[in-house]
Design a protein around this motif. Structure first.
Motif, PDB file in Angstrom:
ATOM      1  N   GLU A   1       0.903  -1.232  -0.094  1.00  0.00           N
ATOM      2  CA  GLU A   1       0.066   0.211   0.028  1.00  0.00           C
ATOM      3  C   GLU A   1       0.906   1.324  -0.061  1.00  0.00           C
ATOM      4  O   GLU A   1       0.582   2.475  -0.535  1.00  0.00           O
ATOM      5  CB  GLU A   1      -0.934  -0.134   1.217  1.00  0.00           C
ATOM      6  CG  GLU A   1      -2.250  -0.780   0.986  1.00  0.00           C
ATOM      7  CD  GLU A   1      -3.195  -0.188   0.613  1.00  0.00           C
ATOM      8  OE1 GLU A   1      -3.030   0.799  -0.092  1.00  0.00           O
ATOM      9  OE2 GLU A   1      -4.209  -0.723   0.511  1.00  0.00           O
TER      10      GLU A   1
ATOM     11  N   TRP B   1       0.824  -2.837  -7.991  1.00  0.00           N
ATOM     12  CA  TRP B   1      -0.557  -3.279  -7.983  1.00  0.00           C
ATOM     13  C   TRP B   1      -0.880  -4.811  -8.166  1.00  0.00           C
ATOM     14  O   TRP B   1      -2.074  -5.313  -7.539  1.00  0.00           O
ATOM     15  CB  TRP B   1      -1.049  -2.546  -9.356  1.00  0.00           C
ATOM     16  CG  TRP B   1      -1.132  -0.873  -9.055  1.00  0.00           C
ATOM     17  CD1 TRP B   1      -0.481  -0.146  -9.743  1.00  0.00           C
ATOM     18  CD2 TRP B   1      -1.979  -0.137  -8.257  1.00  0.00           C
ATOM     19  NE1 TRP B   1      -1.045   1.172  -9.198  1.00  0.00           N
ATOM     20  CE2 TRP B   1      -2.012   0.876  -8.471  1.00  0.00           C
ATOM     21  CE3 TRP B   1      -3.180  -0.917  -7.582  1.00  0.00           C
ATOM     22  CZ2 TRP B   1      -2.931   1.952  -7.968  1.00  0.00           C
ATOM     23  CZ3 TRP B   1      -4.000   0.069  -6.698  1.00  0.00           C
ATOM     24  CH2 TRP B   1      -3.832   1.568  -6.899  1.00  0.00           C
TER      25      TRP B   1
ATOM     26  N   ARG C   1       1.333   2.968  -3.495  1.00  0.00           N
ATOM     27  CA  ARG C   1       0.374   3.165  -4.414  1.00  0.00           C
ATOM     28  C   ARG C   1       0.604   4.417  -5.331  1.00  0.00           C
ATOM     29  O   ARG C   1       0.030   4.579  -6.409  1.00  0.00           O
ATOM     30  CB  ARG C   1      -1.027   3.233  -3.578  1.00  0.00           C
ATOM     31  CG  ARG C   1      -1.509   2.015  -3.337  1.00  0.00           C
ATOM     32  CD  ARG C   1      -3.078   1.957  -2.686  1.00  0.00           C
ATOM     33  NE  ARG C   1      -4.146   2.323  -3.659  1.00  0.00           N
ATOM     34  CZ  ARG C   1      -5.256   2.306  -3.344  1.00  0.00           C
ATOM     35  NH1 ARG C   1      -5.793   1.740  -2.054  1.00  0.00           N
ATOM     36  NH2 ARG C   1      -6.056   2.770  -4.140  1.00  0.00           N
TER      37      ARG C   1
END
Length: 458
Positions: free
Chosen positions: A228, A240, A231
């Motif tokens: 995360e 991803w 991102r």
């Protein structure tokens, strides 16, 4: 017009992937300033990139700039492409003898040797260089990286241990040792605390290894938490696909936000190629399959992949197919849902020129397949099937199918494919580059395809 202007025009056209325009401008630049080393190199480079004979142009360029390592590396590649692999090796080896820490040269020589079927000695130059410069950490780490890419885990592990014995404890060597232990599923490959000794190191490559290791150990929340953090960074496309896996495992609705439901973002488009066009395309592609083995970093198993950009070659059928593909990509983009902020497929602008990050062909033999992978350098990826084995030769369904969503088997996640497509000659399949995908092995016959990645627009 001044030669410098022609050089600038040529380089600008190359950036826009107008390769014929670039070649014309660079030819003018070389004609007007025959002693300009930059123009000479650029002209030779574009000749090579478009699949033309480029050796003589590289010889003129190297005479003007004999110490340029980038020039020497591409000159060697041009020699190999024109059937002079032994001479290419000799030039690389001579340069490496003079500059043993030329890491790109070592990698180029190793790649060439794999492609011509000399896998047993592909890393010989590293051994020679390390013997001459035993205290070079960069050489040793580059060698370990090559062996890891080739999944030669025992050799990689031995090289790390030898380096530690010679150089003593080192953070770079420790990271290499831990990464090998994790990726090779060694004795401590399931230890969730494996990376504790480098807990303070922040590095995208290491963090990708940590994410994969956390998945392998069943620490899904830890894998997601680390992924995360990337991102909204330039490295997001590496992470991803792993966010997709974690969200699916935890039944997070973000999985549908990212990948769609089923085949929402996977599109099959008939390019309208006639049987004669497909035959012409197949004949030209087969002529370009000169490698003896797949390159180390590729997903191809039991087949070969072409080098250089297919769509840069002035082959009429390839240029017609490129034009049809460009139209199909525009159709794909027009049919996508409305833009979504932060989404890797839907957020980039869709009104920019279509540029190819790469374009290539794959020829799979009996038992051949693509392993589970993604395309982190692309935005939109593809598969255009050109020639397929008969149903009898391919084997029972889903032999030869293109499958999406399966997790890499080495992570032991138990996530199977979410959907699949039966291949059809002349049909182009487009999908997000972040999608996990693979092909199911064929039992017999051959499968010829063309593929490309679309570059994410800025």
């Amino acid at each position: 017009m001044m030669a410098l202007n022609w050089l600038q025009i040529g380089l600008a056209k190359r950036d826009l992937q107008d390769m014929e325009g670039a070649l014309e401008a660079l030819e003018r630049a070389v004609a007007e300033t025959a002693t300009n080393p930059v123009a000479a190199f650029a002209y030779a480079q574009v000749l090579f990139e478009t699949g033309r004979n480029a050796v003589s142009a590289f010889e003129r360029a190297t005479a003007l700039d004999p110490a340029n390592p980038h020039l020497i590396r591409t000159y060697a590649a041009a020699l190999a492409a024109e059937g002079e692999a032994e001479r290419a090796q000799s030039i690389l080896m001579d340069t490496l003898n003079q500059h043993p820490q030329w890491l790109d040269g070592h990698k180029s020589l190793a790649t060439l040797r794999v492609a011509i079927g000399r896998r047993d000695e592909f890393d010989e130059s590293y051994h020679r260089a390390i013997a001459a410069l035993p205290d070079s950490l960069s050489l040793r780490l580059a060698h370990v990286h090559l062996l890891s890419t080739a999944r030669a885990w025992d050799d990689a592990r031995a090289c790390v241990q030898e380096a530690i014995h010679r150089l003593g404890p080192n953070r770079g060597l420790e990271i290499a040792r831990l990464s090998i232990e994790s990726e090779s599923n060694g004795p401590k490959g399931q230890d969730p605390n494996l990376f504790e000794t480098v807990a303070d190191v922040v590095d995208p490559g290491l963090d990708l290894c940590r994410v994969r290791h956390a998945f392998r150990c069943g620490a899904i929340d830890a894998a997601l938490a680390r992924a995360e953090t990337y991102r909204n960074t330039r490295q997001a496309r590496l992470f991803w696909p792993y966010l997709s896996l974690g969200w699916r495992l935890t039944n997070n609705p973000a999985a549908a936000w990212l990948d769609g439901s089923g085949d929402d973002y996977v599109c099959a488009i008939d390019l309208g190629l006639s049987l004669d066009e497909l035959a012409d395309l197949a004949a030209n592609l087969r002529d370009l399959h000169t490698a003896q083995a797949p390159y180390l970093e590729q997903s191809v198993k039991g087949g070969t992949q072409t080098d250089r950009q297919l769509f840069f070659r002035p082959i009429p059928i390839l240029q017609r197919v490129r034009e049809k593909i460009t139209g199909a990509v525009h159709t794909f983009l027009d049919d996508l849902p409305a833009p979504r902020e932060g989404h890797p497929l839907l957020s980039p602008p869709r009104d920019r020129p279509i540029l190819f990050e790469g374009s290539w062909s794959v020829l799979l033999k009996a038992g051949g397949f693509h392993s589970v992978h993604t395309h982190p350098m692309g935005w939109i990826s593809s598969a255009l099937h050109v020639e397929l084995p008969s149903e009898t030769n391919a084997g029972p369904a889903p032999a030869g199918y293109l499958q999406f969503g399966e997790a890499p088997p080495e992570l032991n996640l138990g996530l199977g494919p979410t959907h699949q497509l039966a291949p059809k000659a002349g049909t182009l399949v487009l999908f997000p580059s972040t999608h996990w995908h693979r092909t199911v092995p064929i039992e017999a016959g051959e499968r010829l395809s063309l593929a490309f990645d679309i570059r994410q627009p800025a």
